[in-house]
Design a protein around this motif. Structure first.
Motif, PDB file in Angstrom:
ATOM      1  N   ASN A  27       0.262 -11.472  13.582  1.00  0.00           N
ATOM      2  CA  ASN A  27       1.463 -12.275  13.282  1.00  0.00           C
ATOM      3  C   ASN A  27       1.772 -12.320  11.791  1.00  0.00           C
ATOM      4  OD1 ASN A  27       2.041 -12.971  15.992  1.00  0.00           O
ATOM      5  ND2 ASN A  27       0.548 -14.634  15.926  1.00  0.00           N
ATOM      6  N   ILE A  28       1.575 -11.173  11.136  1.00  0.00           N
ATOM      7  CA  ILE A  28       1.828 -11.049   9.697  1.00  0.00           C
ATOM      8  C   ILE A  28       3.144 -10.316   9.496  1.00  0.00           C
ATOM      9  CG2 ILE A  28       0.979 -10.034   7.546  1.00  0.00           C
ATOM     10  CD1 ILE A  28      -1.863 -10.186   9.075  1.00  0.00           C
ATOM     11  N   PRO A  29       4.118 -10.907   8.831  1.00  0.00           N
ATOM     12  CA  PRO A  29       5.385 -10.204   8.574  1.00  0.00           C
ATOM     13  C   PRO A  29       5.134  -8.920   7.799  1.00  0.00           C
ATOM     14  CG  PRO A  29       5.576 -12.535   8.028  1.00  0.00           C
ATOM     15  CD  PRO A  29       4.118 -12.262   8.279  1.00  0.00           C
ATOM     16  N   ALA A  30       5.673  -7.806   8.305  1.00  0.00           N
ATOM     17  CA  ALA A  30       5.371  -6.499   7.711  1.00  0.00           C
ATOM     18  C   ALA A  30       6.560  -5.568   7.834  1.00  0.00           C
ATOM     19  CB  ALA A  30       4.154  -5.881   8.394  1.00  0.00           C
ATOM     20  N   ILE A  31       6.763  -4.757   6.809  1.00  0.00           N
ATOM     21  CA  ILE A  31       7.768  -3.698   6.849  1.00  0.00           C
ATOM     22  C   ILE A  31       7.145  -2.406   6.338  1.00  0.00           C
ATOM     23  CG2 ILE A  31       9.714  -5.280   6.519  1.00  0.00           C
ATOM     24  CD1 ILE A  31       9.892  -4.240   3.607  1.00  0.00           C
ATOM     25  N   TYR A  32       7.784  -1.302   6.685  1.00  0.00           N
ATOM     26  CA  TYR A  32       7.435  -0.012   6.096  1.00  0.00           C
ATOM     27  C   TYR A  32       8.712   0.581   5.513  1.00  0.00           C
ATOM     28  CZ  TYR A  32       9.615   2.429  10.033  1.00  0.00           C
ATOM     29  OH  TYR A  32      10.527   2.904  10.952  1.00  0.00           O
ATOM     30  N   THR A  33       8.558   1.518   4.619  1.00  0.00           N
ATOM     31  CA  THR A  33       9.725   2.210   4.073  1.00  0.00           C
ATOM     32  C   THR A  33       9.532   3.712   4.205  1.00  0.00           C
ATOM     33  OG1 THR A  33       8.862   2.322   1.796  1.00  0.00           O
ATOM     34  CG2 THR A  33      10.142   0.371   2.403  1.00  0.00           C
ATOM     35  N   GLU A  34      10.648   4.398   4.366  1.00  0.00           N
ATOM     36  CA  GLU A  34      10.705   5.865   4.316  1.00  0.00           C
ATOM     37  C   GLU A  34      11.768   6.207   3.281  1.00  0.00           C
ATOM     38  OE1 GLU A  34       8.762   7.855   5.866  1.00  0.00           O
ATOM     39  OE2 GLU A  34       8.086   6.911   7.722  1.00  0.00           O
ATOM     40  N   ASN A  35      11.439   7.116   2.392  1.00  0.00           N
ATOM     41  CA  ASN A  35      12.385   7.408   1.316  1.00  0.00           C
ATOM     42  C   ASN A  35      12.098   8.797   0.748  1.00  0.00           C
ATOM     43  OD1 ASN A  35      14.278   7.286  -0.693  1.00  0.00           O
ATOM     44  ND2 ASN A  35      13.487   5.447  -1.681  1.00  0.00           N
ATOM     45  N   GLY A  36      12.835   9.797   1.250  1.00  0.00           N
ATOM     46  CA  GLY A  36      12.684  11.145   0.709  1.00  0.00           C
ATOM     47  C   GLY A  36      11.689  11.980   1.491  1.00  0.00           C
ATOM     48  N   GLY A  37      11.086  12.908   0.791  1.00  0.00           N
ATOM     49  CA  GLY A  37      10.198  13.894   1.405  1.00  0.00           C
ATOM     50  C   GLY A  37      10.698  15.291   1.082  1.00  0.00           C
ATOM     51  N   GLY A  38       9.904  16.294   1.382  1.00  0.00           N
ATOM     52  CA  GLY A  38      10.266  17.644   0.982  1.00  0.00           C
ATOM     53  C   GLY A  38      10.014  17.776  -0.511  1.00  0.00           C
ATOM     54  N   ALA A  39      11.074  17.812  -1.304  1.00  0.00           N
ATOM     55  CA  ALA A  39      10.948  17.889  -2.763  1.00  0.00           C
ATOM     56  C   ALA A  39      10.745  16.493  -3.352  1.00  0.00           C
ATOM     57  CB  ALA A  39      12.196  18.532  -3.369  1.00  0.00           C
ATOM     58  N   TYR A  40       9.954  16.401  -4.419  1.00  0.00           N
ATOM     59  CA  TYR A  40       9.700  15.134  -5.112  1.00  0.00           C
ATOM     60  C   TYR A  40      10.978  14.618  -5.762  1.00  0.00           C
ATOM     61  CZ  TYR A  40       8.084  11.972  -8.765  1.00  0.00           C
ATOM     62  OH  TYR A  40       7.926  10.897  -9.592  1.00  0.00           O
ATOM     63  N   ILE A  93       0.826  -1.202   0.000  1.00  0.00           N
ATOM     64  CA  ILE A  93       0.000   0.000   0.000  1.00  0.00           C
ATOM     65  C   ILE A  93       0.865   1.259   0.000  1.00  0.00           C
ATOM     66  CG2 ILE A  93      -1.769  -1.259   1.285  1.00  0.00           C
ATOM     67  CD1 ILE A  93      -1.159   0.554   3.698  1.00  0.00           C
ATOM     68  N   ALA A  94       0.251   2.352  -0.409  1.00  0.00           N
ATOM     69  CA  ALA A  94       0.876   3.679  -0.368  1.00  0.00           C
ATOM     70  C   ALA A  94      -0.216   4.697  -0.092  1.00  0.00           C
ATOM     71  CB  ALA A  94       1.577   3.991  -1.693  1.00  0.00           C
ATOM     72  N   GLY A  95       0.180   5.944   0.106  1.00  0.00           N
ATOM     73  CA  GLY A  95      -0.791   7.010   0.258  1.00  0.00           C
ATOM     74  C   GLY A  95      -1.546   6.988   1.566  1.00  0.00           C
ATOM     75  N   ILE A  96      -0.946   6.444   2.615  1.00  0.00           N
ATOM     76  CA  ILE A  96      -1.541   6.571   3.955  1.00  0.00           C
ATOM     77  C   ILE A  96      -1.627   8.053   4.325  1.00  0.00           C
ATOM     78  CG2 ILE A  96      -0.977   6.284   6.413  1.00  0.00           C
ATOM     79  CD1 ILE A  96      -2.272   3.816   5.455  1.00  0.00           C
ATOM     80  N   HIS A  97      -0.593   8.799   3.947  1.00  0.00           N
ATOM     81  CA  HIS A  97      -0.600  10.261   4.096  1.00  0.00           C
ATOM     82  C   HIS A  97      -0.735  10.875   2.704  1.00  0.00           C
ATOM     83  CE1 HIS A  97       1.797   9.193   7.858  1.00  0.00           C
ATOM     84  NE2 HIS A  97       0.630   9.642   8.277  1.00  0.00           N
ATOM     85  N   GLY A  98      -1.524  11.917   2.600  1.00  0.00           N
ATOM     86  CA  GLY A  98      -1.853  12.473   1.304  1.00  0.00           C
ATOM     87  C   GLY A  98      -0.792  13.313   0.648  1.00  0.00           C
ATOM     88  N   ASP A  99       0.324  13.575   1.353  1.00  0.00           N
ATOM     89  CA  ASP A  99       1.390  14.408   0.780  1.00  0.00           C
ATOM     90  C   ASP A  99       2.651  13.596   0.495  1.00  0.00           C
ATOM     91  OD1 ASP A  99       2.024  13.936   3.427  1.00  0.00           O
ATOM     92  OD2 ASP A  99       2.674  15.982   3.866  1.00  0.00           O
ATOM     93  N   GLU A 100       2.495  12.282   0.298  1.00  0.00           N
ATOM     94  CA  GLU A 100       3.642  11.412   0.040  1.00  0.00           C
ATOM     95  C   GLU A 100       3.447  10.763  -1.332  1.00  0.00           C
ATOM     96  OE1 GLU A 100       3.939   8.814   3.436  1.00  0.00           O
ATOM     97  OE2 GLU A 100       4.049  10.493   4.843  1.00  0.00           O
ATOM     98  N   TYR A 101       4.157  11.258  -2.342  1.00  0.00           N
ATOM     99  CA  TYR A 101       3.792  10.969  -3.725  1.00  0.00           C
ATOM    100  C   TYR A 101       4.588   9.836  -4.382  1.00  0.00           C
ATOM    101  CZ  TYR A 101       1.522  15.380  -2.834  1.00  0.00           C
ATOM    102  OH  TYR A 101       0.762  16.377  -2.267  1.00  0.00           O
ATOM    103  N   GLU A 102       5.861   9.710  -4.080  1.00  0.00           N
ATOM    104  CA  GLU A 102       6.661   8.665  -4.725  1.00  0.00           C
ATOM    105  C   GLU A 102       6.098   7.260  -4.479  1.00  0.00           C
ATOM    106  OE1 GLU A 102       9.788  11.907  -3.744  1.00  0.00           O
ATOM    107  OE2 GLU A 102       7.840  11.222  -3.005  1.00  0.00           O
ATOM    108  N   PRO A 103       5.681   6.917  -3.245  1.00  0.00           N
ATOM    109  CA  PRO A 103       5.093   5.591  -3.046  1.00  0.00           C
ATOM    110  C   PRO A 103       3.823   5.363  -3.860  1.00  0.00           C
ATOM    111  CG  PRO A 103       5.779   6.521  -0.949  1.00  0.00           C
ATOM    112  CD  PRO A 103       5.885   7.621  -1.966  1.00  0.00           C
ATOM    113  N   VAL A 104       2.984   6.389  -3.978  1.00  0.00           N
ATOM    114  CA  VAL A 104       1.755   6.266  -4.767  1.00  0.00           C
ATOM    115  C   VAL A 104       2.100   5.930  -6.218  1.00  0.00           C
ATOM    116  CG1 VAL A 104      -0.221   7.542  -5.700  1.00  0.00           C
ATOM    117  CG2 VAL A 104       0.412   7.788  -3.278  1.00  0.00           C
ATOM    118  N   GLY A 126       8.777  11.447   3.825  1.00  0.00           N
ATOM    119  CA  GLY A 126       8.601  12.451   4.865  1.00  0.00           C
ATOM    120  C   GLY A 126       7.512  13.460   4.555  1.00  0.00           C
ATOM    121  N   GLY A 127       6.866  13.312   3.384  1.00  0.00           N
ATOM    122  CA  GLY A 127       5.812  14.246   3.008  1.00  0.00           C
ATOM    123  C   GLY A 127       6.324  15.661   2.859  1.00  0.00           C
ATOM    124  N   ASN A 128       5.448  16.616   3.085  1.00  0.00           N
ATOM    125  CA  ASN A 128       5.839  18.022   2.974  1.00  0.00           C
ATOM    126  C   ASN A 128       6.714  18.478   4.132  1.00  0.00           C
ATOM    127  OD1 ASN A 128       4.282  18.349   0.627  1.00  0.00           O
ATOM    128  ND2 ASN A 128       2.451  18.862   1.797  1.00  0.00           N
TER     129      ASN A 128
END
Length: 298
Positions: free
Chosen positions: A167-180, A22-33, A112-114
């Motif tokens: 008990n579901i294996p899960a990861i999240y990623t953070e990558n960038g923010g500020g400028a696209y 999934i992506a777009g949990i936050h509305g200002d994070e565009y690269e994952p979408v 990191g969004g905006n």
């Protein structure tokens, strides 16, 4: 009632694990979408086993206003497992939580969004089930970002806390923010494909591994970015460090300029390590996160 979000399921003719990205949990994070949109087109007809459910814009209410939160003021990343009869964000949280509970593995992608710039990392909650924890370590390493970070299992309201409880294996990623960052989209697409290879949904391919730093920190609250180096005052934060800089405890990270144009407060590093989080929007209120440091040696 309008659809809360749409998903795309891509299946193989062979039985196998059922994944969720999934992506777009936050509305200002565009690269994952954009990465998930690309995966929908790229994965069709390529799976050799199992299935993958893809949700490019989980929080449509926030996405179309370019905001971190929905119109009800709630942060979807703090609202899970939600309430199917609640406000818009609570309903989205309930629906995405149900999808998570049905998955065999799960990836939630962020930036990191905006507000923030964040060094590329893959993260996971430190699970008390050794088999789940090990699979999460493998997923985070396979994603092939420079930092792998295991953090407190106690944080609630997250998509990952829903996965933890199931008990579901899960990861999240953070990558960038500020400028696209265009390159951020490709990094995320590649990382997701690597994880699908790990679970046997795609054929294994030889890929160059990035040098990684692995950190696990079980201190309560570790992984909660929004509380790191809180601003002592309201004003403009002038950063004196950048992402990837190494600092020692007590070093100056920057300072706050108040509404009189005065340097009102120096912001000091609370620990030694590498700066991986920096506020992208200069204006800060008292208590807003300004910077984050990982305990990495140079």
């Amino acid at each position: 009632m309008a659809e809360l979000f749409s998903s795309q399921i891509i299946k193989s003719s062979k039985e196998g694990p059922n994944g969720l990205i999934i992506a777009g949990i936050h509305g200002d994070e565009y690269e994952p979408v954009l990465a998930v949109m690309r995966l929908i087109k790229k994965l069709e007809g390529r799976l050799i086993s199992g299935s993958i459910t893809l949700v490019p814009v989980t929080n449509r209410n926030a996405y179309f206003s370019g905001s971190r939160v929905g119109e009800d003021g709630l942060d979807l990343a703090r609202t899970c497992p939600g309430n199917s009869n609640g406000s818009i964000t609570e309903r989205v949280a309930a629906k995405i939580s149900e999808l998570i509970k049905k998955a065999d593995f799960f990836i939630d992608m962020h930036t990191g969004g905006n507000l923030f710039e964040i060094s590329p990392l893959s993260g996971y909650m430190l699970h008390n089930d050794p088999s789940v924890l090990q699979k999460q370590r493998e997923m985070a390493a396979a994603f092939n970002l420079p930092i792998v970070w295991g953090t407190s299992p106690e944080l609630e309201g997250r998509t990952l806390s829903v996965a933890r409880d199931g008990n579901i294996p899960a990861i999240y990623t953070e990558n960038g923010g500020g400028a696209y960052r265009t390159e951020g989209v490709e990094e995320l697409v590649d990382g997701c494909e690597n994880v699908l290879e790990l679970f046997g949904l795609l054929p294994q391919q030889k890929k160059k591994k990035k040098a990684m730093v692995n950190i696990e920190d079980d201190k309560p609250g570790s992984g909660h970015l929004q509380v790191m180096h809180p601003s002592p005052d309201e004003g403009v934060f002038i950063a004196k460090v950048g992402l990837g800089d190494f600092v020692k405890e007590g070093d100056g990270l920057g300072y706050i300029v108040n509404d009189k144009g005065e340097k009102s407060t120096q912001v000091l590093a609370q620990q030694s390590g590498m700066v991986f989080l920096k506020r992208a929007v200069p204006m800060a209120k008292a208590g807003d996160a300004l910077a984050g440091i990982l305990p990495i040696k140079k």
